[in-house]
Design a protein around this motif. Sequence first.
Motif, PDB file in Angstrom:
ATOM      1  N   ARG B  89      -2.219  -6.813  10.491  1.00 41.06           N
ATOM      2  CA  ARG B  89      -1.068  -5.941  10.231  1.00 41.06           C
ATOM      3  C   ARG B  89       0.158  -6.775   9.873  1.00 41.06           C
ATOM      4  O   ARG B  89       0.915  -6.436   8.955  1.00 41.06           O
ATOM      5  N   ARG B  90       0.324  -7.900  10.596  1.00 44.24           N
ATOM      6  CA  ARG B  90       1.492  -8.741  10.350  1.00 44.24           C
ATOM      7  C   ARG B  90       1.417  -9.364   8.957  1.00 44.24           C
ATOM      8  O   ARG B  90       2.393  -9.372   8.205  1.00 44.24           O
ATOM      9  N   THR B  91       0.202  -9.843   8.608  1.00 44.52           N
ATOM     10  CA  THR B  91       0.040 -10.472   7.292  1.00 44.52           C
ATOM     11  C   THR B  91       0.284  -9.467   6.172  1.00 44.52           C
ATOM     12  O   THR B  91       0.937  -9.769   5.175  1.00 44.52           O
ATOM     13  N   LEU B  92      -0.244  -8.257   6.349  1.00 44.11           N
ATOM     14  CA  LEU B  92      -0.043  -7.231   5.326  1.00 44.11           C
ATOM     15  C   LEU B  92       1.435  -6.887   5.198  1.00 44.11           C
ATOM     16  O   LEU B  92       1.948  -6.641   4.111  1.00 44.11           O
ATOM     17  N   ASP B  93       2.103  -6.858   6.349  1.00 39.25           N
ATOM     18  CA  ASP B  93       3.527  -6.552   6.355  1.00 39.25           C
ATOM     19  C   ASP B  93       4.280  -7.594   5.525  1.00 39.25           C
ATOM     20  O   ASP B  93       5.124  -7.264   4.686  1.00 39.25           O
ATOM     21  N   GLU B  94       3.915  -8.865   5.744  1.00 44.94           N
ATOM     22  CA  GLU B  94       4.562  -9.947   4.994  1.00 44.94           C
ATOM     23  C   GLU B  94       4.203  -9.867   3.512  1.00 44.94           C
ATOM     24  O   GLU B  94       5.036 -10.100   2.643  1.00 44.94           O
ATOM     25  N   ALA B  95       2.937  -9.507   3.255  1.00 47.34           N
ATOM     26  CA  ALA B  95       2.506  -9.385   1.859  1.00 47.34           C
ATOM     27  C   ALA B  95       3.284  -8.270   1.177  1.00 47.34           C
ATOM     28  O   ALA B  95       3.683  -8.393   0.013  1.00 47.34           O
ATOM     29  N   ALA B  96       3.497  -7.172   1.917  1.00 46.38           N
ATOM     30  CA  ALA B  96       4.241  -6.044   1.348  1.00 46.38           C
ATOM     31  C   ALA B  96       5.670  -6.473   1.027  1.00 46.38           C
ATOM     32  O   ALA B  96       6.303  -5.962   0.103  1.00 46.38           O
ATOM     33  N   ALA B  97       6.187  -7.432   1.825  1.00 47.18           N
ATOM     34  CA  ALA B  97       7.551  -7.921   1.593  1.00 47.18           C
ATOM     35  C   ALA B  97       7.578  -8.991   0.507  1.00 47.18           C
ATOM     36  O   ALA B  97       8.627  -9.580   0.246  1.00 47.18           O
ATOM     37  N   GLY B  98       6.414  -9.279  -0.091  1.00 45.79           N
ATOM     38  CA  GLY B  98       6.401 -10.182  -1.227  1.00 45.79           C
ATOM     39  C   GLY B  98       5.867 -11.573  -0.958  1.00 45.79           C
ATOM     40  O   GLY B  98       5.875 -12.433  -1.830  1.00 45.79           O
ATOM     41  N   ASP B 113      -1.315  -5.215  -5.154  1.00 42.42           N
ATOM     42  CA  ASP B 113      -0.448  -4.559  -6.139  1.00 42.42           C
ATOM     43  C   ASP B 113      -0.997  -3.188  -6.510  1.00 42.42           C
ATOM     44  O   ASP B 113      -0.259  -2.211  -6.647  1.00 42.42           O
ATOM     45  N   GLU B 114      -2.329  -3.113  -6.668  1.00 41.48           N
ATOM     46  CA  GLU B 114      -2.949  -1.838  -7.000  1.00 41.48           C
ATOM     47  C   GLU B 114      -2.779  -0.850  -5.840  1.00 41.48           C
ATOM     48  O   GLU B 114      -2.508   0.337  -6.035  1.00 41.48           O
ATOM     49  N   GLN B 115      -2.931  -1.357  -4.614  1.00 38.38           N
ATOM     50  CA  GLN B 115      -2.732  -0.524  -3.429  1.00 38.38           C
ATOM     51  C   GLN B 115      -1.305   0.033  -3.413  1.00 38.38           C
ATOM     52  O   GLN B 115      -1.079   1.206  -3.144  1.00 38.38           O
ATOM     53  N   ALA B 116      -0.332  -0.855  -3.735  1.00 37.68           N
ATOM     54  CA  ALA B 116       1.074  -0.436  -3.733  1.00 37.68           C
ATOM     55  C   ALA B 116       1.333   0.589  -4.831  1.00 37.68           C
ATOM     56  O   ALA B 116       2.111   1.527  -4.648  1.00 37.68           O
ATOM     57  N   ARG B 117       0.670   0.389  -5.982  1.00 32.06           N
ATOM     58  CA  ARG B 117       0.898   1.289  -7.117  1.00 32.06           C
ATOM     59  C   ARG B 117       0.338   2.688  -6.818  1.00 32.06           C
ATOM     60  O   ARG B 117       0.995   3.700  -7.053  1.00 32.06           O
ATOM     61  N   ALA B 120       0.554   2.828  -0.893  1.00 29.91           N
ATOM     62  CA  ALA B 120       1.525   1.935  -0.269  1.00 29.91           C
ATOM     63  C   ALA B 120       0.753   0.877   0.497  1.00 29.91           C
ATOM     64  O   ALA B 120      -0.389   1.096   0.876  1.00 29.91           O
ATOM     65  N   VAL B 121       1.374  -0.271   0.695  1.00 36.14           N
ATOM     66  CA  VAL B 121       0.778  -1.300   1.543  1.00 36.14           C
ATOM     67  C   VAL B 121       1.308  -1.063   2.959  1.00 36.14           C
ATOM     68  O   VAL B 121       2.508  -0.894   3.148  1.00 36.14           O
ATOM     69  N   PRO B 122       0.413  -0.983   3.940  1.00 32.46           N
ATOM     70  CA  PRO B 122       0.866  -0.668   5.299  1.00 32.46           C
ATOM     71  C   PRO B 122       1.843  -1.718   5.834  1.00 32.46           C
ATOM     72  O   PRO B 122       1.607  -2.916   5.678  1.00 32.46           O
ATOM     73  N   ARG B 123       2.917  -1.260   6.452  1.00 37.86           N
ATOM     74  CA  ARG B 123       3.870  -2.169   7.096  1.00 37.86           C
ATOM     75  C   ARG B 123       3.575  -2.189   8.587  1.00 37.86           C
ATOM     76  O   ARG B 123       2.864  -1.322   9.116  1.00 37.86           O
ATOM     77  N   ALA B 124       4.172  -3.178   9.288  1.00 37.35           N
ATOM     78  CA  ALA B 124       3.884  -3.349  10.711  1.00 37.35           C
ATOM     79  C   ALA B 124       4.298  -2.131  11.539  1.00 37.35           C
ATOM     80  O   ALA B 124       3.668  -1.798  12.531  1.00 37.35           O
ATOM     81  N   ASP B 125       5.368  -1.457  11.105  1.00 37.17           N
ATOM     82  CA  ASP B 125       5.876  -0.348  11.923  1.00 37.17           C
ATOM     83  C   ASP B 125       5.477   1.025  11.355  1.00 37.17           C
ATOM     84  O   ASP B 125       6.023   2.036  11.761  1.00 37.17           O
ATOM     85  N   THR B 126       4.531   1.022  10.405  1.00 32.39           N
ATOM     86  CA  THR B 126       4.140   2.312   9.825  1.00 32.39           C
ATOM     87  C   THR B 126       2.662   2.586  10.081  1.00 32.39           C
ATOM     88  O   THR B 126       1.881   1.699  10.400  1.00 32.39           O
ATOM     89  N   LEU B 127       2.314   3.858   9.955  1.00 24.68           N
ATOM     90  CA  LEU B 127       0.907   4.237   9.893  1.00 24.68           C
ATOM     91  C   LEU B 127       0.701   4.828   8.513  1.00 24.68           C
ATOM     92  O   LEU B 127       1.309   5.849   8.175  1.00 24.68           O
ATOM     93  N   LEU B 128      -0.116   4.151   7.719  1.00 22.56           N
ATOM     94  CA  LEU B 128      -0.377   4.654   6.369  1.00 22.56           C
ATOM     95  C   LEU B 128      -1.442   5.736   6.421  1.00 22.56           C
ATOM     96  O   LEU B 128      -2.513   5.547   6.989  1.00 22.56           O
ATOM     97  N   THR B 298       0.766   9.402   1.726  1.00 23.91           N
ATOM     98  CA  THR B 298       0.743   9.395   0.269  1.00 23.91           C
ATOM     99  C   THR B 298      -0.396  10.284  -0.209  1.00 23.91           C
ATOM    100  O   THR B 298      -1.310  10.594   0.541  1.00 23.91           O
ATOM    101  N   ARG B 299      -0.302  10.724  -1.452  1.00 23.61           N
ATOM    102  CA  ARG B 299      -1.369  11.544  -2.041  1.00 23.61           C
ATOM    103  C   ARG B 299      -1.868  10.883  -3.322  1.00 23.61           C
ATOM    104  O   ARG B 299      -1.535  11.317  -4.420  1.00 23.61           O
ATOM    105  N   PRO B 300      -2.657   9.814  -3.174  1.00 20.01           N
ATOM    106  CA  PRO B 300      -3.154   9.112  -4.363  1.00 20.01           C
ATOM    107  C   PRO B 300      -4.089  10.020  -5.164  1.00 20.01           C
ATOM    108  O   PRO B 300      -4.747  10.895  -4.600  1.00 20.01           O
ATOM    109  N   SER B 301      -4.135   9.778  -6.468  1.00 24.16           N
ATOM    110  CA  SER B 301      -4.989  10.606  -7.325  1.00 24.16           C
ATOM    111  C   SER B 301      -6.465  10.317  -7.057  1.00 24.16           C
ATOM    112  O   SER B 301      -7.309  11.159  -7.282  1.00 24.16           O
TER     113      SER B 301
END
Lengths: 181, 337
Positions: B89-98, B113-117, B120-128, B298-301
């Motif tokens: 979770r921490r690594t993904l959070d950092e990845a989401a921050a770039g 990038d595809e996940q974000a497009r 969303a990329v899960p952040r440490a304080d969120t539930l995706l 989110t509501r991905p296609s």
Amino acid sequence: MGASVEFRAEGLPLPPGELDDDLARLDRLVAATGARTVRVLGDLVQGAVKAATEARVAEWRASLPAALELVPGNHDRHQATLPAAWGVTMLPALVHEGPFAFSHAPTAVPSAFVWAGHVHPTATLSGRADRLRFPAFVVVPGLGLLPAFSRFTGGATIRASPGLQRFLCVEGEVVALELTE
Amino acid sequence: MRAAIGTIVSDSALAVQVAGRGRIGSIDEGFIAALAPGEAFIFGGERLELVGIRSMVVYAKRATKKTTRTVHWPGNKLPITGTLGHALRRTLDEAAAGRRDCPELVAAAPILDEQARLSAVPRADTLLAEVVETAEGHHLYLFPFEGRKVHEGLGALIALRVGRLHPATFTIAADDHGLELLHPEALPWPDLLVSALFTADNLVDDIVASVHISELMRRRFRDIARVAGFINPGNPWEQKSARQVQASSSLLYDVFTRYDPENPLLSQARREVIEQHFDQSRLAEALARLRGARVVLTRPSHPTPLGIPLRESRLTRNVATTESVAQRVARMRRGRR
């Protein structure tokens, strides 16, 4: 009949209850239909009959207000040892009656509609994101397959196919999977 | 060739035979059973094409087509630990921050990038949470990164709590990253994914009820019936397939639940399910974190890079239902007309 008794005789402690259950359902069916004959299409017993099964079925048979007949199948090769107290009339492997013929294994008989067992068909009702499997009657031209009567018999899953109709046994109701003409 | 002849329970392995080269190794039955003849897979570093499976032998030939399907082994099925989940979770959070300062994150960048497009990329304080509709049905994907076993338990718990409000049948899949709840009719997930869903109130009762409405116990029972001697897996030279063993264990499970619900073998299955999938301290910890997390819905296609493994591999599938058989039959019959 008495599969769990067989398991216990082999040292596997399966709970009893399924035999009583099967016999009670037979009683209810005979009472509801007023049937004069119960004809079993094979697979009546699985091996040599154990004492506990013999006594329980004999007791049930004494109060059955109908004849009991067996069209023998591959599991009934111990037929010579079927207890006399069960009062089972042994029939030939193929029995003709009116427009019907009765057999254990599916077979084709010219100018008769055959009812057979052996396969223990089941079929799956599937919908969006859900599916359930039930015992089923399967009908094709000239042949009808009966589902296993005993609740805990594994069976072959029959898929849809042209000219084939499946009827699911769903909690006391019959559900046709294919639209009948 | 590896064959199980004793009581210790393991998944079966099938011998792999390649035309002209004899047997070159063994393969996990669960993996190969999911492939159809003609499909290719990577085995021992080379591409093979499945020809067919007969009496526990996999026949294959050298493949010409490309594939990325790589064999998996029982070790792949070990769930990640809480500590590793936290690190993920921490690594993904950092990845989401770039953050892209290590080879792994650089390699993963196109996927992230595809996940974000798409979502969303899960952040440490969120539930995706991803809500997707496909021909198969309605999917909810959640990514708590708590490990597969906890996700299986969590999935059954959510199915129970949501199913109480909206009777439904859920097909639950889980992996180390998240879980998928597939259901036939749309559900108002934005209203349901609130902190009350993750409450610790009545947790013990709800866990027992979750086990009851799901198939986790039925699956667990297979190994128990095997150890108890009810199921003979066959001799090494004539092994039964996992499917056959599953069928007989399922019938036995039905016999026990119907005629002897207090049987110690069932209690054992229940205890193991509760220990493995509803590990009290880990589940309570996960629920506490989810209660505090901001839900990003989110509501991905279509399914996203995080969701696709859940949808495609279905390492485990478990049905949990709060509907009666009659209700399910009625719904499916309506759907057929």
